[in-house]
Write a protein that holds these residues in place. Structure first.
Motif, PDB file in Angstrom:
ATOM      1  N   LEU A 252     -72.100   2.933  55.258  1.00 28.27           N
ATOM      2  CA  LEU A 252     -73.536   2.770  55.097  1.00 28.27           C
ATOM      3  C   LEU A 252     -73.963   3.161  53.687  1.00 28.27           C
ATOM      4  O   LEU A 252     -74.932   2.636  53.152  1.00 28.27           O
ATOM      5  CB  LEU A 252     -74.275   3.640  56.122  1.00 28.27           C
ATOM      6  CG  LEU A 252     -74.010   3.308  57.591  1.00 28.27           C
ATOM      7  CD1 LEU A 252     -74.708   4.336  58.484  1.00 28.27           C
ATOM      8  CD2 LEU A 252     -74.486   1.903  57.923  1.00 28.27           C
ATOM      9  N   GLY A 253     -73.253   4.116  53.098  1.00 25.97           N
ATOM     10  CA  GLY A 253     -73.578   4.581  51.757  1.00 25.97           C
ATOM     11  C   GLY A 253     -74.270   5.918  51.734  1.00 25.97           C
ATOM     12  O   GLY A 253     -74.497   6.492  50.671  1.00 25.97           O
ATOM     13  N   THR A 254     -74.599   6.434  52.908  1.00 28.45           N
ATOM     14  CA  THR A 254     -75.307   7.715  52.985  1.00 28.45           C
ATOM     15  C   THR A 254     -74.410   8.843  53.501  1.00 28.45           C
ATOM     16  O   THR A 254     -74.853   9.975  53.622  1.00 28.45           O
ATOM     17  CB  THR A 254     -76.529   7.593  53.916  1.00 28.45           C
ATOM     18  OG1 THR A 254     -76.077   7.156  55.213  1.00 28.45           O
ATOM     19  CG2 THR A 254     -77.532   6.581  53.365  1.00 28.45           C
ATOM     20  N   GLU A 255     -73.142   8.529  53.786  1.00 30.26           N
ATOM     21  CA  GLU A 255     -72.251   9.519  54.377  1.00 30.26           C
ATOM     22  C   GLU A 255     -71.807  10.557  53.336  1.00 30.26           C
ATOM     23  O   GLU A 255     -71.562  10.217  52.175  1.00 30.26           O
ATOM     24  CB  GLU A 255     -70.996   8.845  54.947  1.00 30.26           C
ATOM     25  CG  GLU A 255     -71.284   7.795  56.004  1.00 30.26           C
ATOM     26  CD  GLU A 255     -71.479   6.397  55.429  1.00 30.26           C
ATOM     27  OE1 GLU A 255     -71.413   5.428  56.195  1.00 30.26           O
ATOM     28  OE2 GLU A 255     -71.685   6.300  54.192  1.00 30.26           O
ATOM     29  N   PRO A 256     -71.674  11.823  53.736  1.00 30.42           N
ATOM     30  CA  PRO A 256     -71.099  12.828  52.824  1.00 30.42           C
ATOM     31  C   PRO A 256     -69.663  12.450  52.459  1.00 30.42           C
ATOM     32  O   PRO A 256     -68.904  11.965  53.291  1.00 30.42           O
ATOM     33  CB  PRO A 256     -71.139  14.113  53.657  1.00 30.42           C
ATOM     34  CG  PRO A 256     -72.191  13.873  54.691  1.00 30.42           C
ATOM     35  CD  PRO A 256     -72.124  12.411  55.001  1.00 30.42           C
ATOM     36  N   ARG A 257     -69.300  12.679  51.217  1.00 27.96           N
ATOM     37  CA  ARG A 257     -67.984  12.259  50.742  1.00 27.96           C
ATOM     38  C   ARG A 257     -66.827  12.964  51.463  1.00 27.96           C
ATOM     39  O   ARG A 257     -65.715  12.470  51.480  1.00 27.96           O
ATOM     40  CB  ARG A 257     -67.873  12.506  49.239  1.00 27.96           C
ATOM     41  CG  ARG A 257     -68.864  11.697  48.420  1.00 27.96           C
ATOM     42  CD  ARG A 257     -68.495  10.231  48.360  1.00 27.96           C
ATOM     43  NE  ARG A 257     -69.503   9.438  47.719  1.00 27.96           N
ATOM     44  CZ  ARG A 257     -69.620   9.284  46.393  1.00 27.96           C
ATOM     45  NH1 ARG A 257     -68.763   9.897  45.607  1.00 27.96           N
ATOM     46  NH2 ARG A 257     -70.564   8.537  45.899  1.00 27.96           N
ATOM     47  N   SER A 258     -67.077  14.121  52.016  1.00 31.60           N
ATOM     48  CA  SER A 258     -66.019  14.872  52.689  1.00 31.60           C
ATOM     49  C   SER A 258     -65.997  14.632  54.192  1.00 31.60           C
ATOM     50  O   SER A 258     -65.263  15.295  54.917  1.00 31.60           O
ATOM     51  CB  SER A 258     -66.187  16.374  52.422  1.00 31.60           C
ATOM     52  OG  SER A 258     -67.436  16.823  52.919  1.00 31.60           O
ATOM     53  N   SER A 259     -66.789  13.688  54.683  1.00 35.40           N
ATOM     54  CA  SER A 259     -66.885  13.455  56.124  1.00 35.40           C
ATOM     55  C   SER A 259     -65.911  12.382  56.600  1.00 35.40           C
ATOM     56  O   SER A 259     -65.488  11.516  55.826  1.00 35.40           O
ATOM     57  CB  SER A 259     -68.312  13.035  56.491  1.00 35.40           C
ATOM     58  OG  SER A 259     -68.587  11.727  55.992  1.00 35.40           O
ATOM     59  N   HIS A 260     -65.574  12.423  57.890  1.00 31.52           N
ATOM     60  CA  HIS A 260     -64.782  11.353  58.477  1.00 31.52           C
ATOM     61  C   HIS A 260     -65.539  10.022  58.390  1.00 31.52           C
ATOM     62  O   HIS A 260     -64.925   8.966  58.216  1.00 31.52           O
ATOM     63  CB  HIS A 260     -64.464  11.659  59.939  1.00 31.52           C
ATOM     64  CG  HIS A 260     -63.468  12.759  60.121  1.00 31.52           C
ATOM     65  ND1 HIS A 260     -63.826  14.061  60.359  1.00 31.52           N
ATOM     66  CD2 HIS A 260     -62.103  12.743  60.081  1.00 31.52           C
ATOM     67  CE1 HIS A 260     -62.734  14.797  60.474  1.00 31.52           C
ATOM     68  NE2 HIS A 260     -61.680  14.040  60.308  1.00 31.52           N
ATOM     69  N   ALA A 261     -66.849  10.069  58.491  1.00 29.80           N
ATOM     70  CA  ALA A 261     -67.647   8.841  58.451  1.00 29.80           C
ATOM     71  C   ALA A 261     -67.464   8.115  57.120  1.00 29.80           C
ATOM     72  O   ALA A 261     -67.383   6.879  57.086  1.00 29.80           O
ATOM     73  CB  ALA A 261     -69.119   9.174  58.681  1.00 29.80           C
ATOM     74  N   TRP A 262     -67.374   8.867  56.023  1.00 32.20           N
ATOM     75  CA  TRP A 262     -67.206   8.212  54.723  1.00 32.20           C
ATOM     76  C   TRP A 262     -65.814   7.617  54.593  1.00 32.20           C
ATOM     77  O   TRP A 262     -65.636   6.506  54.105  1.00 32.20           O
ATOM     78  CB  TRP A 262     -67.452   9.221  53.595  1.00 32.20           C
ATOM     79  CG  TRP A 262     -67.603   8.567  52.242  1.00 32.20           C
ATOM     80  CD1 TRP A 262     -68.751   8.101  51.685  1.00 32.20           C
ATOM     81  CD2 TRP A 262     -66.566   8.303  51.304  1.00 32.20           C
ATOM     82  NE1 TRP A 262     -68.506   7.554  50.455  1.00 32.20           N
ATOM     83  CE2 TRP A 262     -67.155   7.664  50.192  1.00 32.20           C
ATOM     84  CE3 TRP A 262     -65.189   8.525  51.291  1.00 32.20           C
ATOM     85  CZ2 TRP A 262     -66.427   7.264  49.079  1.00 32.20           C
ATOM     86  CZ3 TRP A 262     -64.462   8.125  50.183  1.00 32.20           C
ATOM     87  CH2 TRP A 262     -65.080   7.512  49.089  1.00 32.20           C
ATOM     88  N   TRP A 263     -64.798   8.352  55.068  1.00 29.84           N
ATOM     89  CA  TRP A 263     -63.430   7.892  54.914  1.00 29.84           C
ATOM     90  C   TRP A 263     -63.053   6.813  55.927  1.00 29.84           C
ATOM     91  O   TRP A 263     -62.213   5.960  55.644  1.00 29.84           O
ATOM     92  CB  TRP A 263     -62.465   9.076  55.044  1.00 29.84           C
ATOM     93  CG  TRP A 263     -62.520   9.955  53.837  1.00 29.84           C
ATOM     94  CD1 TRP A 263     -63.289  11.053  53.661  1.00 29.84           C
ATOM     95  CD2 TRP A 263     -61.809   9.778  52.605  1.00 29.84           C
ATOM     96  NE1 TRP A 263     -63.105  11.588  52.403  1.00 29.84           N
ATOM     97  CE2 TRP A 263     -62.189  10.823  51.743  1.00 29.84           C
ATOM     98  CE3 TRP A 263     -60.877   8.847  52.151  1.00 29.84           C
ATOM     99  CZ2 TRP A 263     -61.683  10.950  50.453  1.00 29.84           C
ATOM    100  CZ3 TRP A 263     -60.355   8.984  50.873  1.00 29.84           C
ATOM    101  CH2 TRP A 263     -60.769  10.020  50.038  1.00 29.84           C
TER     102      TRP A 263
END
Length: 375
Positions: free
Chosen positions: A96-107
């Motif tokens: 989405l582009g709003t996920e924290p860089r250290s989150s599973h959602a971003w990766w």
């Protein structure tokens, strides 16, 4: 995170362009999550069905279902938490582009979700057919993790892959066995139901993670995969011959053990040493495979096993060892439970025909074992 695909996954995560929000990616500051099991803290699913890709996602709709069994391969595993994630149809972990860089959602991207198996062990995921990584030879796949009440921790299992994928090559499956420690399959066969592709996969929880060590080893009917142990005693002494590649088409016994000092093992090897010498027993090989639980250095293990072979006056029984009880390309691949002292796997034409966990090696039991071999 799935180790075999880790580097490639991270590469495509770094270069993936979010399809909903365009944001620059500074890969120098991006750090993957260090706690894989923490992904189960994000949601508390209560249903056995889940949707991974949003309804607005472009791609071929896909429905996958099946039953999860406990490590015995018979008991439906209820209340197992499962987490899935995969690429979008273009082969990218779109965000989405709003996920924290250290989150599973971003990766992992936004094609992800959770479920909990029902009383019958059922699960079902509804999503789109993932795309393969661009310009890579890795098949399209869906990663997943399980967390079962009957087991000690969460862990990943072999990816969902699809039978029609031309990337399911011998090279791919060899890497799955050697690096990940999972048996090869044919992939999920997909059929069309209306506008949706559907497929099924039965899942067995791994005995290595059981809270109580009652199950160990491949199941009856499983094919014995290739592995490269160190041969300390026997015809292949000093080599790393694959037992199944060289002798698997016959019949034999693999005695996986974490201890070479037990009376049970002594009775086993002495019995089979005499049995193999009989002309009436057409047995290709008997292998004692030490799992080296202390992960002792090679020289020390070899001296211990040579002494074991000499003390038991072995001439027909081969003595081997693998690096550790959890080595992915050997003990783990054969589902050897580190909590179990001894696992016997009888094979014929490279398939398991009997599995014995922690034998007591009484006269009656040994006679029964011998009866399992063809005259």
């Amino acid at each position: 995170m799935h180790p075999a695909s880790l580097v490639t996954c991270w590469f495509w995560l770094a270069v993936s362009v979010p399809t909903i929000a365009q944001q620059p990616t500074n890969t120098a500051t991006a750090e993957p999550p260090t706690c894989d099991c923490c992904v189960f803290d994000e949601q508390r699913p209560t249903h056995w069905q889940t949707r991974l890709a949003p309804d607005t996602a472009t791609g071929q709709r896909l429905q996958l279902s099946g039953i999860v069994y406990e490590s015995d391969g018979r008991t439906p595993a209820r209340n197992v938490l499962m987490y899935f994630y995969h690429t979008n149809a273009a082969g990218r972990y779109a965000k989405l582009g709003t996920e924290p860089r250290s989150s599973h959602a971003w990766w992992h991207g936004y094609c992800r979700g959770w479920l909990k198996t029902d009383e019958q062990g059922r699960y079902q995921i509804n999503t789109i057919l993932p795309g393969a990584y661009p310009n890579e030879r890795i098949p399209a796949h869906i990663h997943f993790w399980v967390k079962a009440p009957s087991q000690r921790s969460c862990y990943y299992l072999s990816d969902f892959v699809f039978a029609h994928d031309p990337r399911l090559t011998e090279s791919y499956w060899s890497k799955v066995e050697e690096q990940e420690g999972f048996l090869r399959t044919e992939g999920i066969r997909l059929t069309k139901r209306g506008s949706t592709l559907v497929g099924e996969r039965t899942i067995r929880l791994l005995p290595q993670y059981d809270r109580e060590g009652r199950q160990s080893g491949l199941r009856v009917g499983d094919a014995c995969p290739a592995f490269d142990p160190y041969h300390v005693w026997g015809a292949d002494r000093g080599k790393r011959t694959c037992p199944m590649c060289a002798y698997g088409q016959g019949q034999g016994v693999m005695i996986w053990t974490r201890s070479i000092d037990s009376d049970t093992l002594r009775r086993l090897v002495q019995f089979w040493e005499q049995a193999v010498a009989r002309p009436s027993v057409k047995l290709a090989r008997v292998f004692v495979i030490y799992t080296n639980p202390a992960q002792a250095p090679a020289g020390q293990v070899q001296r211990q096993l040579e002494d074991f072979a000499q003390r038991n006056n072995l001439h027909h029984v081969a003595v081997l060892y693998v690096p550790s009880p959890v080595h992915r390309g050997s003990a783990f691949l054969y589902n050897i439970n580190p909590a179990v002292s001894t696992t016997l796997l009888f094979y014929q034409r490279r398939a398991v025909v009997h599995n014995v966990v922690d034998p007591v090696a009484t006269v009656a039991e040994l006679a029964q074992q011998l009866s399992w071999l063809r005259p």
